[in-house]
Scaffold this motif. Structure first.
Motif, PDB file in Angstrom:
ATOM      1  N   VAL A   1       0.854  -1.191   0.000  1.00 52.95           N
ATOM      2  CA  VAL A   1       0.000   0.000   0.000  1.00 52.95           C
ATOM      3  C   VAL A   1       0.888   1.239   0.000  1.00 52.95           C
ATOM      4  CG1 VAL A   1      -1.831   1.241   1.221  1.00 52.95           C
ATOM      5  CG2 VAL A   1      -1.746  -1.265   1.331  1.00 52.95           C
ATOM      6  N   MET A   2       0.616   2.162  -0.909  1.00 56.22           N
ATOM      7  CA  MET A   2       1.360   3.424  -1.001  1.00 56.22           C
ATOM      8  C   MET A   2       0.382   4.572  -1.166  1.00 56.22           C
ATOM      9  SD  MET A   2       4.657   2.805  -0.867  1.00 56.22           S
ATOM     10  CE  MET A   2       5.358   4.303  -1.494  1.00 56.22           C
ATOM     11  N   LEU A   3       0.751   5.735  -0.634  1.00 54.57           N
ATOM     12  CA  LEU A   3      -0.043   6.925  -0.907  1.00 54.57           C
ATOM     13  C   LEU A   3      -0.011   7.212  -2.401  1.00 54.57           C
ATOM     14  CD1 LEU A   3       1.105   9.291   1.979  1.00 54.57           C
ATOM     15  CD2 LEU A   3      -1.182   8.336   1.669  1.00 54.57           C
ATOM     16  N   LYS A   4      -1.119   7.716  -2.923  1.00 55.03           N
ATOM     17  CA  LYS A   4      -1.146   8.108  -4.335  1.00 55.03           C
ATOM     18  C   LYS A   4      -0.116   9.215  -4.553  1.00 55.03           C
ATOM     19  CE  LYS A   4      -5.820   6.713  -5.337  1.00 55.03           C
ATOM     20  NZ  LYS A   4      -7.093   7.056  -5.941  1.00 55.03           N
ATOM     21  N   PRO A   5       0.444   9.290  -5.750  1.00 49.43           N
ATOM     22  CA  PRO A   5       1.517  10.269  -6.009  1.00 49.43           C
ATOM     23  C   PRO A   5       1.124  11.717  -5.717  1.00 49.43           C
ATOM     24  CG  PRO A   5       1.335   8.732  -7.837  1.00 49.43           C
ATOM     25  CD  PRO A   5       0.189   8.452  -6.911  1.00 49.43           C
ATOM     26  N   GLU A   6      -0.143  12.056  -5.887  1.00 49.20           N
ATOM     27  CA  GLU A   6      -0.563  13.440  -5.664  1.00 49.20           C
ATOM     28  C   GLU A   6      -0.808  13.774  -4.190  1.00 49.20           C
ATOM     29  OE1 GLU A   6      -4.231  11.050  -6.878  1.00 49.20           O
ATOM     30  OE2 GLU A   6      -2.170  11.179  -7.546  1.00 49.20           O
ATOM     31  N   ILE A   7      -0.726  12.785  -3.317  1.00 51.99           N
ATOM     32  CA  ILE A   7      -0.932  12.996  -1.879  1.00 51.99           C
ATOM     33  C   ILE A   7       0.418  13.255  -1.213  1.00 51.99           C
ATOM     34  CG2 ILE A   7      -1.782  11.965   0.275  1.00 51.99           C
ATOM     35  CD1 ILE A   7      -3.988  12.510  -1.785  1.00 51.99           C
TER      36      ILE A   7
ATOM     37  N   GLY B   1       5.414   3.558   2.605  1.00 51.64           N
ATOM     38  CA  GLY B   1       4.208   2.758   2.447  1.00 51.64           C
ATOM     39  C   GLY B   1       4.199   1.637   3.459  1.00 51.64           C
ATOM     40  N   ARG B   2       3.362   0.659   3.217  1.00 55.41           N
ATOM     41  CA  ARG B   2       3.328  -0.486   4.109  1.00 55.41           C
ATOM     42  C   ARG B   2       3.073  -1.764   3.319  1.00 55.41           C
ATOM     43  NH1 ARG B   2      -1.206   2.400   4.705  1.00 55.41           N
ATOM     44  NH2 ARG B   2      -3.202   1.319   4.748  1.00 55.41           N
ATOM     45  N   ARG B   3       3.501  -2.862   3.914  1.00 52.19           N
ATOM     46  CA  ARG B   3       3.368  -4.177   3.290  1.00 52.19           C
ATOM     47  C   ARG B   3       2.583  -5.067   4.244  1.00 52.19           C
ATOM     48  NH1 ARG B   3       7.361  -8.138   0.513  1.00 52.19           N
ATOM     49  NH2 ARG B   3       6.738 -10.106   1.461  1.00 52.19           N
ATOM     50  N   ILE B   4       1.582  -5.728   3.733  1.00 47.13           N
ATOM     51  CA  ILE B   4       0.756  -6.629   4.524  1.00 47.13           C
ATOM     52  C   ILE B   4       0.853  -8.012   3.905  1.00 47.13           C
ATOM     53  CG2 ILE B   4      -1.581  -7.142   5.343  1.00 47.13           C
ATOM     54  CD1 ILE B   4      -1.251  -3.735   4.222  1.00 47.13           C
ATOM     55  N   GLU B   5       1.161  -9.023   4.708  1.00 40.14           N
ATOM     56  CA  GLU B   5       1.227 -10.407   4.241  1.00 40.14           C
ATOM     57  C   GLU B   5       0.061 -11.179   4.843  1.00 40.14           C
ATOM     58  OE1 GLU B   5       4.970 -12.261   4.947  1.00 40.14           O
ATOM     59  OE2 GLU B   5       6.088 -10.672   3.953  1.00 40.14           O
ATOM     60  N   ILE B   6      -0.658 -11.888   4.002  1.00 38.35           N
ATOM     61  CA  ILE B   6      -1.793 -12.696   4.437  1.00 38.35           C
ATOM     62  C   ILE B   6      -1.496 -14.147   4.088  1.00 38.35           C
ATOM     63  CG2 ILE B   6      -4.275 -13.081   4.192  1.00 38.35           C
ATOM     64  CD1 ILE B   6      -4.458 -10.174   3.126  1.00 38.35           C
ATOM     65  N   GLU B   7      -1.392 -14.990   5.105  1.00 33.91           N
ATOM     66  CA  GLU B   7      -1.192 -16.422   4.867  1.00 33.91           C
ATOM     67  C   GLU B   7      -2.550 -17.088   4.714  1.00 33.91           C
ATOM     68  OE1 GLU B   7       1.317 -18.610   7.462  1.00 33.91           O
ATOM     69  OE2 GLU B   7       3.031 -17.333   7.059  1.00 33.91           O
ATOM     70  N   LEU B   8      -2.669 -17.922   3.717  1.00 38.03           N
ATOM     71  CA  LEU B   8      -3.932 -18.579   3.406  1.00 38.03           C
ATOM     72  C   LEU B   8      -3.878 -20.059   3.769  1.00 38.03           C
ATOM     73  CD1 LEU B   8      -4.300 -16.918  -0.083  1.00 38.03           C
ATOM     74  CD2 LEU B   8      -5.466 -16.249   2.006  1.00 38.03           C
ATOM     75  N   THR B   9      -5.018 -20.609   4.126  1.00 43.12           N
ATOM     76  CA  THR B   9      -5.069 -22.031   4.443  1.00 43.12           C
ATOM     77  C   THR B   9      -5.465 -22.858   3.236  1.00 43.12           C
ATOM     78  OG1 THR B   9      -7.345 -21.799   5.205  1.00 43.12           O
ATOM     79  CG2 THR B   9      -5.604 -21.651   6.868  1.00 43.12           C
TER      80      THR B   9
ATOM     81  N   ASN C   1      -7.036   2.760   1.905  1.00 39.97           N
ATOM     82  CA  ASN C   1      -8.056   3.791   1.678  1.00 39.97           C
ATOM     83  C   ASN C   1      -7.955   4.178   0.204  1.00 39.97           C
ATOM     84  OD1 ASN C   1      -9.553   6.095   1.398  1.00 39.97           O
ATOM     85  ND2 ASN C   1      -8.804   7.072   3.260  1.00 39.97           N
ATOM     86  N   PRO C   2      -8.835   3.658  -0.644  1.00 39.80           N
ATOM     87  CA  PRO C   2      -8.705   3.881  -2.089  1.00 39.80           C
ATOM     88  C   PRO C   2      -8.800   5.348  -2.510  1.00 39.80           C
ATOM     89  CG  PRO C   2     -10.425   2.243  -1.618  1.00 39.80           C
ATOM     90  CD  PRO C   2      -9.963   2.789  -0.316  1.00 39.80           C
ATOM     91  N   VAL C   3      -9.270   6.214  -1.626  1.00 38.23           N
ATOM     92  CA  VAL C   3      -9.347   7.638  -1.954  1.00 38.23           C
ATOM     93  C   VAL C   3      -7.950   8.247  -2.016  1.00 38.23           C
ATOM     94  CG1 VAL C   3     -10.201   9.883  -1.164  1.00 38.23           C
ATOM     95  CG2 VAL C   3     -11.655   7.861  -0.957  1.00 38.23           C
ATOM     96  N   ILE C   4      -7.053   7.830  -1.104  1.00 40.18           N
ATOM     97  CA  ILE C   4      -5.724   8.431  -1.041  1.00 40.18           C
ATOM     98  C   ILE C   4      -4.584   7.438  -1.254  1.00 40.18           C
ATOM     99  CG2 ILE C   4      -6.479  10.315   0.453  1.00 40.18           C
ATOM    100  CD1 ILE C   4      -5.105   8.782   2.797  1.00 40.18           C
ATOM    101  N   GLU C   5      -4.900   6.136  -1.361  1.00 38.67           N
ATOM    102  CA  GLU C   5      -3.842   5.131  -1.476  1.00 38.67           C
ATOM    103  C   GLU C   5      -4.074   4.220  -2.675  1.00 38.67           C
ATOM    104  OE1 GLU C   5      -2.569   4.315   3.131  1.00 38.67           O
ATOM    105  OE2 GLU C   5      -4.474   3.443   2.460  1.00 38.67           O
ATOM    106  N   ASP C   6      -2.966   3.766  -3.249  1.00 34.87           N
ATOM    107  CA  ASP C   6      -2.969   2.720  -4.267  1.00 34.87           C
ATOM    108  C   ASP C   6      -2.412   1.464  -3.619  1.00 34.87           C
ATOM    109  OD1 ASP C   6      -3.828   4.372  -6.404  1.00 34.87           O
ATOM    110  OD2 ASP C   6      -1.771   5.039  -6.773  1.00 34.87           O
ATOM    111  N   TYR C   7      -2.787   0.310  -4.158  1.00 28.28           N
ATOM    112  CA  TYR C   7      -2.218  -0.928  -3.635  1.00 28.28           C
ATOM    113  C   TYR C   7      -2.014  -1.918  -4.769  1.00 28.28           C
ATOM    114  CZ  TYR C   7      -7.071  -2.593  -3.739  1.00 28.28           C
ATOM    115  OH  TYR C   7      -8.332  -2.934  -4.148  1.00 28.28           O
TER     116      TYR C   7
END
Length: 87
Positions: A8-14, A40-48, A66-72
């Motif tokens: 997840v990263m802030l959009k370039p214009e933010i 930005g931040r990194r989230i890891e989700i382990e799946l079963t 937050n899709p208004v201000i962030e891209d992922y």
């Protein structure tokens, strides 16, 4: 066990005050060749079970970003795959 990684990263214009603070501190550490820094931040989700990237997108859109201000971005990472942390 498969993992889904969401970056997840802030959009370039933010504006990114945390990134600006890091960029401003780098010259004091002797680093002068960095033009800008974005945090930005990194989230890891382990799946079963089997990975469902559509479900992961839904989770990211509703909970992780937050899709208004962030891209992922979402990607599948194999369980034995490691990320080089530079150490």
């Amino acid at each position: 066990m498969p993992r889904v990684v969401v970056d997840v990263m802030l959009k370039p214009e933010i504006l990114d005050p945390q990134g600006q603070a890091v960029a401003n501190a780098l010259p004091r550490l002797g680093v002068s060749d960095v033009a800008s820094v974005r945090i930005g931040r990194r989230i890891e989700i382990e799946l079963t079970g089997e990975p469902d990237l559509d479900r992961a997108r839904e989770i990211a859109d509703q909970l992780l970003a937050n899709p208004v201000i962030e891209d992922y971005t979402i990607r599948l990472v194999e369980a034995d795959e490691t990320v080089d942390a530079g150490r």
